[in-house]
Design an enzyme around this catalytic site. Structure first.
Site, PDB file in Angstrom:
ATOM      1  N   TYR A 150       1.928 -12.933  -7.110  1.00 32.93           N
ATOM      2  CA  TYR A 150       1.126 -11.742  -6.795  1.00 32.93           C
ATOM      3  C   TYR A 150       0.560 -11.835  -5.375  1.00 32.93           C
ATOM      4  O   TYR A 150       0.681 -10.894  -4.574  1.00 32.93           O
ATOM      5  CB  TYR A 150       0.001 -11.653  -7.827  1.00 32.93           C
ATOM      6  CG  TYR A 150      -0.949 -10.487  -7.679  1.00 32.93           C
ATOM      7  CD1 TYR A 150      -0.627  -9.244  -8.208  1.00 32.93           C
ATOM      8  CD2 TYR A 150      -2.182 -10.641  -7.054  1.00 32.93           C
ATOM      9  CE1 TYR A 150      -1.516  -8.183  -8.110  1.00 32.93           C
ATOM     10  CE2 TYR A 150      -3.071  -9.588  -6.950  1.00 32.93           C
ATOM     11  CZ  TYR A 150      -2.732  -8.355  -7.476  1.00 32.93           C
ATOM     12  OH  TYR A 150      -3.618  -7.310  -7.372  1.00 32.93           O
ATOM     13  N   SER A 156      -4.797  -6.587  -1.684  1.00 32.03           N
ATOM     14  CA  SER A 156      -5.747  -7.264  -2.565  1.00 32.03           C
ATOM     15  C   SER A 156      -6.538  -8.281  -1.747  1.00 32.03           C
ATOM     16  O   SER A 156      -6.115  -8.703  -0.673  1.00 32.03           O
ATOM     17  CB  SER A 156      -4.967  -7.986  -3.666  1.00 32.03           C
ATOM     18  OG  SER A 156      -5.744  -8.965  -4.302  1.00 32.03           O
TER      19      SER A 156
HETATM   20  P1  NAD Z   1      -3.755  -1.253 -13.828  1.00 34.48           P
HETATM   21  O1  NAD Z   1      -2.905  -2.297 -14.456  1.00 34.48           O
HETATM   22  O2  NAD Z   1      -4.775  -0.578 -14.652  1.00 34.48           O
HETATM   23  O3  NAD Z   1      -2.867  -0.110 -13.163  1.00 34.48           O
HETATM   24  C1  NAD Z   1      -1.613  -0.341 -12.593  1.00 34.48           C
HETATM   25  C2  NAD Z   1      -0.733   0.853 -12.859  1.00 34.48           C
HETATM   26  O4  NAD Z   1       0.544   0.600 -12.250  1.00 34.48           O
HETATM   27  C3  NAD Z   1      -0.485   1.081 -14.359  1.00 34.48           C
HETATM   28  O5  NAD Z   1      -0.683   2.424 -14.698  1.00 34.48           O
HETATM   29  C4  NAD Z   1       0.954   0.649 -14.536  1.00 34.48           C
HETATM   30  O6  NAD Z   1       1.633   1.306 -15.596  1.00 34.48           O
HETATM   31  C5  NAD Z   1       1.536   1.004 -13.178  1.00 34.48           C
HETATM   32  N1  NAD Z   1       2.813   0.334 -12.932  1.00 34.48           N
HETATM   33  C6  NAD Z   1       3.169  -0.946 -13.238  1.00 34.48           C
HETATM   34  N2  NAD Z   1       4.441  -1.162 -12.920  1.00 34.48           N
HETATM   35  C7  NAD Z   1       4.927  -0.001 -12.399  1.00 34.48           C
HETATM   36  C8  NAD Z   1       6.169   0.409 -11.867  1.00 34.48           C
HETATM   37  N3  NAD Z   1       7.227  -0.426 -11.841  1.00 34.48           N
HETATM   38  N4  NAD Z   1       6.293   1.677 -11.399  1.00 34.48           N
HETATM   39  C9  NAD Z   1       5.241   2.524 -11.446  1.00 34.48           C
HETATM   40  N5  NAD Z   1       4.042   2.200 -11.939  1.00 34.48           N
HETATM   41  C10 NAD Z   1       3.876   0.951 -12.403  1.00 34.48           C
HETATM   42  O7  NAD Z   1      -4.434  -1.992 -12.592  1.00 34.48           O
HETATM   43  P2  NAD Z   1      -5.264  -1.457 -11.330  1.00 34.48           P
HETATM   44  O8  NAD Z   1      -6.379  -2.391 -11.089  1.00 34.48           O
HETATM   45  O9  NAD Z   1      -5.554  -0.014 -11.434  1.00 34.48           O
HETATM   46  O10 NAD Z   1      -4.188  -1.716 -10.183  1.00 34.48           O
HETATM   47  C11 NAD Z   1      -3.944  -0.819  -9.118  1.00 34.48           C
HETATM   48  C12 NAD Z   1      -3.574  -1.593  -7.869  1.00 34.48           C
HETATM   49  O11 NAD Z   1      -4.711  -2.332  -7.420  1.00 34.48           O
HETATM   50  C13 NAD Z   1      -2.464  -2.624  -8.059  1.00 34.48           C
HETATM   51  O12 NAD Z   1      -1.609  -2.617  -6.930  1.00 34.48           O
HETATM   52  C14 NAD Z   1      -3.215  -3.931  -8.125  1.00 34.48           C
HETATM   53  O13 NAD Z   1      -2.413  -5.021  -7.737  1.00 34.48           O
HETATM   54  C15 NAD Z   1      -4.338  -3.667  -7.145  1.00 34.48           C
HETATM   55  N6  NAD Z   1      -5.513  -4.520  -7.295  1.00 34.48           N
HETATM   56  C16 NAD Z   1      -6.174  -4.603  -8.475  1.00 34.48           C
HETATM   57  C17 NAD Z   1      -7.298  -5.418  -8.563  1.00 34.48           C
HETATM   58  C18 NAD Z   1      -8.087  -5.534  -9.846  1.00 34.48           C
HETATM   59  O14 NAD Z   1      -8.933  -6.448  -9.928  1.00 34.48           O
HETATM   60  N7  NAD Z   1      -7.909  -4.677 -10.819  1.00 34.48           N
HETATM   61  C19 NAD Z   1      -7.713  -6.145  -7.454  1.00 34.48           C
HETATM   62  C20 NAD Z   1      -6.998  -6.038  -6.265  1.00 34.48           C
HETATM   63  C21 NAD Z   1      -5.903  -5.219  -6.190  1.00 34.48           C
END
Ligand code: NAD
Length: 261
Positions: free
Chosen positions: A153, A140
């Site tokens: 986080y 991130s």
């Molecule tokens: P999201 O919440 O839509 O998707 C995350 C997914 O991970 C969900 O489907 C959730 O059910 C799944 N998940 C949660 N706990 C889990 C577990 N124990 N085992 C398996 N699956 C699990 O969010 P996103 O934005 O798609 O996130 C994807 C990745 O990107 C994450 O690692 C997040 O930290 C990272 N990220 C997101 C952002 C943002 O702004 N959205 C920014 C930087 C990094």
């Protein structure tokens, strides 16, 4: 010719958000994809929509070692040797650091950090046995710089960069490349919970978010999950064949610095 023809890739957290878009794009580029998540209904529906000859859903809580073993077994049974992993699953909790309960801190570590570790540990031997391949970790913006109220986080996202570098060094001899993505704000339920209940979000709240991104992100908007998926594709396919151990920022210029005008 697809960019991932012949590849079998396991993508965690693929029931929605970035993971879903990665699964859809990878399948469109010729890969067979195994979608892991804890949202069974949504994950199965995405896999079905992609198509049974290209995609499978498997319940995979990334913090449980036994789930990883089972997911690999499903992937091999369905599509053969696995040559790629995208460690995408993650959770976010907002809290002031000194107010964060230990249990919450540990929960975030279990999913984000232990999950990525178990993914590397379980999949590296498989990918090596397949003749090599790729691991893409999802860090991130907060893995590279601070952000108030996301201490647990941010700690895990910095740790993922450490894991990425060490794994790249240790796995290069097995022809496995390991890189990390560092997204800024991306329009998924994590950064925009209003997506889960569009009726529950007011126009004012929507406008305030758009205004915020306009102000802080040089490109003036939140990122789209499809844009992160394209970076994941680059890091999984041969276009990145001489790149390993690196973090890639995809944030609309947020990290570039501060504008004073
Ligand atoms: P999201 O919440 O839509 O998707 C995350 C997914 O991970 C969900 O489907 C959730 O059910 C799944 N998940 C949660 N706990 C889990 C577990 N124990 N085992 C398996 N699956 C699990 O969010 P996103 O934005 O798609 O996130 C994807 C990745 O990107 C994450 O690692 C997040 O930290 C990272 N990220 C997101 C952002 C943002 O702004 N959205 C920014 C930087 C990094």
């Amino acid at each position: 010719m697809g960019k991932l023809d012949g590849r079998v890739v396991l993508i965690t957290g693929a029931a929605r958000g970035q993971g879903e878009q990665e699964a859809r794009l990878f399948a469109a580029e010729g890969a067979r994809v195994v979608l892991g998540d804890v949202l069974d209904e949504q994950g199965a529906a995405v896999a079905e929509d992609i198509g049974g000859d290209r995609a499978r859903y498997v319940r995979l809580d990334v913090s449980r070692e036994e789930d990883w073993a089972a997911a690999v077994a499903v992937a091999k049974e369905a599509f053969g040797p696995v040559s790629g992993l995208v460690n995408n699953a993650g959770i976010l909790r907002f809290n002031e650091l000194t107010a964060t309960p230990l249990e919450e801190f540990r929960q975030v570590i279990e999913v984000n950090q232990v999950g990525a570790f178990l993914g590397i540990k379980t999949l590296a031997p498989e990918i090596g046995a397949a003749g090599g391949g790729t691991i893409v970790n999802t860090s991130s913006y907060t893995g590279l710089t601070g952000m108030a109220y996301v201490g647990a986080y941010a700690a895990t996202k910095a740790a993922i960069l450490g894991l990425t570098r060490v794994a790249a060094l240790e796995l290069a001899a097995r022809n496995i490349r390991v890189n990390a993505m560092c997204p800024g704000a991306v329009d998924t339920p994590m950064a925009n919970p209003g997506l889960l209940d569009p009726a529950g979000i007011t126009d004012e709240a929507r406008d305030a978010m758009a205004e915020l991104y306009k102000r802080v992100v040089p490109l003036g908007r939140v990122g789209r999950p499809e844009e992160i998926a394209r970076l994941a594709l680059f890091l999984t396919g041969d276009d990145s064949s001489y790149i390993t151990g690196q973090p890639f920022v995809v944030d609309g210029g947020w990290m570039a610095g501060v504008s004073i005008l």
